[in-house]
Write an enzyme that holds these catalytic residues in place. Structure first.
Site, short mmCIF file in Angstrom:
data_model
loop_
_atom_site.label_atom_id
_atom_site.label_comp_id
_atom_site.label_asym_id
_atom_site.label_seq_id
_atom_site.Cartn_x
_atom_site.Cartn_y
_atom_site.Cartn_z
N LYS A 159 0.82 -1.22 0.00
CA LYS A 159 0.00 0.00 0.00
C LYS A 159 0.86 1.28 0.00
O LYS A 159 2.08 1.22 0.25
CB LYS A 159 -0.92 -0.04 1.23
N TYR A 182 -12.57 -2.01 -3.68
CA TYR A 182 -13.03 -2.18 -2.29
C TYR A 182 -14.56 -2.15 -2.17
O TYR A 182 -15.08 -1.88 -1.09
CB TYR A 182 -12.41 -1.11 -1.40
N PHE A 224 -15.60 3.65 6.95
CA PHE A 224 -14.23 4.00 6.54
C PHE A 224 -14.02 3.91 5.02
O PHE A 224 -12.92 4.14 4.53
CB PHE A 224 -13.21 3.10 7.27
N ARG A 243 -2.35 -14.36 4.62
CA ARG A 243 -3.08 -13.69 5.71
C ARG A 243 -2.32 -13.86 7.04
O ARG A 243 -2.25 -12.93 7.84
CB ARG A 243 -4.50 -14.27 5.85
N ARG A 303 2.37 -6.62 9.16
CA ARG A 303 1.69 -5.43 9.68
C ARG A 303 2.27 -4.99 11.02
O ARG A 303 2.31 -3.80 11.33
CB ARG A 303 0.19 -5.69 9.76
N ASN A 318 -1.87 0.23 6.96
CA ASN A 318 -1.35 -1.05 7.47
C ASN A 318 -0.50 -1.80 6.45
O ASN A 318 -0.31 -3.00 6.54
CB ASN A 318 -2.50 -1.90 8.02
N HIS A 353 -2.16 -5.41 1.64
CA HIS A 353 -3.47 -6.05 1.44
C HIS A 353 -3.24 -7.50 1.07
O HIS A 353 -2.26 -7.82 0.40
CB HIS A 353 -4.23 -5.36 0.30
N GLU A 399 -9.74 -10.61 -7.53
CA GLU A 399 -8.81 -9.49 -7.34
C GLU A 399 -7.62 -9.56 -8.30
O GLU A 399 -7.14 -8.52 -8.78
CB GLU A 399 -8.33 -9.46 -5.89
N1 UDP Z 1 -9.78 -0.28 7.47
C1 UDP Z 1 -9.85 0.97 8.08
N2 UDP Z 1 -10.58 1.10 9.24
C2 UDP Z 1 -11.24 0.05 9.81
C3 UDP Z 1 -11.17 -1.21 9.19
C4 UDP Z 1 -10.43 -1.33 8.02
O1 UDP Z 1 -9.27 1.92 7.59
O2 UDP Z 1 -11.88 0.23 10.86
C5 UDP Z 1 -9.02 -0.43 6.23
C6 UDP Z 1 -7.70 -1.16 6.44
O3 UDP Z 1 -6.71 -0.54 5.66
C7 UDP Z 1 -8.00 -2.55 5.92
C8 UDP Z 1 -9.00 -2.26 4.81
O4 UDP Z 1 -9.77 -1.18 5.29
O5 UDP Z 1 -6.83 -3.19 5.48
C9 UDP Z 1 -9.92 -3.41 4.46
O6 UDP Z 1 -10.56 -3.85 5.63
P1 UDP Z 1 -10.68 -5.41 5.97
O7 UDP Z 1 -11.63 -5.54 7.10
O8 UDP Z 1 -10.99 -6.16 4.71
O9 UDP Z 1 -9.22 -5.78 6.50
P2 UDP Z 1 -8.06 -6.67 5.85
O10 UDP Z 1 -8.71 -7.75 5.06
O11 UDP Z 1 -7.23 -5.73 5.00
O12 UDP Z 1 -7.28 -7.18 7.02
MG MG Z 2 -10.19 -7.70 3.60
#
Ligand code: UDP
Ligand code: MG
Length: 136
Positions: free
Chosen positions: A12, A52, A60, A88, A105, A115, A118, A129
């Site tokens: 990112k 997204y 958010f 993951r 992370r 973070n 992705h 994706e």
């Molecule tokens: N995110 C955020 N605030 C939140 C939750 C998520 O800014 O409260 C952002 C964060 O960068 C995250 C992305 O949205 O990586 C996608 O969220 P997801 O729940 O899919 O998390 P991930 O799969 O990336 O762990």
């Molecule tokens: Mg996700």
């Protein structure tokens, strides 16, 4: 039985901005991932909104799409056995504060929004994706 998969990874803007892409790619290699496809791009906010889309109802969403389109990113198709789940695990929890020691992370993430990486959350989404960035 082998279970070779591909998963989509994104380095990112916060990590590209700090020049961490080689270090992060090295982590993928060290952990047995082959970088099958890779490109550095700067996407528009519209493209981030499409990518997204599953999060469109979240509070958010707008900030997230602004952020992903705020600077260059590196998108990759990573390949190995159980790539989706293993990536993951290597990434750690969404919020770097909650991420385990040694995860990407934990090492590189600044905050829940910045973070650093992705990773696809299922084989089905990984295929969608990867197509999103590499089809055509
Ligand atoms: N995110 C955020 N605030 C939140 C939750 C998520 O800014 O409260 C952002 C964060 O960068 C995250 C992305 O949205 O990586 C996608 O969220 P997801 O729940 O899919 O998390 P991930 O799969 O990336 O762990
Ligand atoms: Mg996700």
């Amino acid at each position: 039985m082998s279970n070779i998969e591909q998963t989509l990874s994104i380095i990112k803007p916060d990590a590209v901005e700090r020049n961490l892409q080689e270090e992060i790619k090295n982590e993928f290699n060290k952990n047995g991932f082959r970088i099958a496809k890779e490109k550095k791009i700067h996407i528009s906010k519209d493209e981030a909104e499409q990518f997204y889309k599953v999060h469109q109802s979240k509070p958010f969403y707008n900030d997230l799409c602004e952020y992903l389109s705020s600077g260059p990113i590196v998108v990759m198709a990573l390949e190995k056995e159980n790539a989706v789940l293993d990536n993951r695990k290597l990434m750690g929890a969404t919020n770097p504060k909650d991420a385990d020691e040694g995860t990407l992370r934990k090492k590189y993430g600044i905050s829940i929004d910045k973070n650093s990486v992705h990773g696809s959350d299922s084989v089905e989404n990984a295929n969608i994706e990867i197509d999103f960035f590499f089809k055509g």
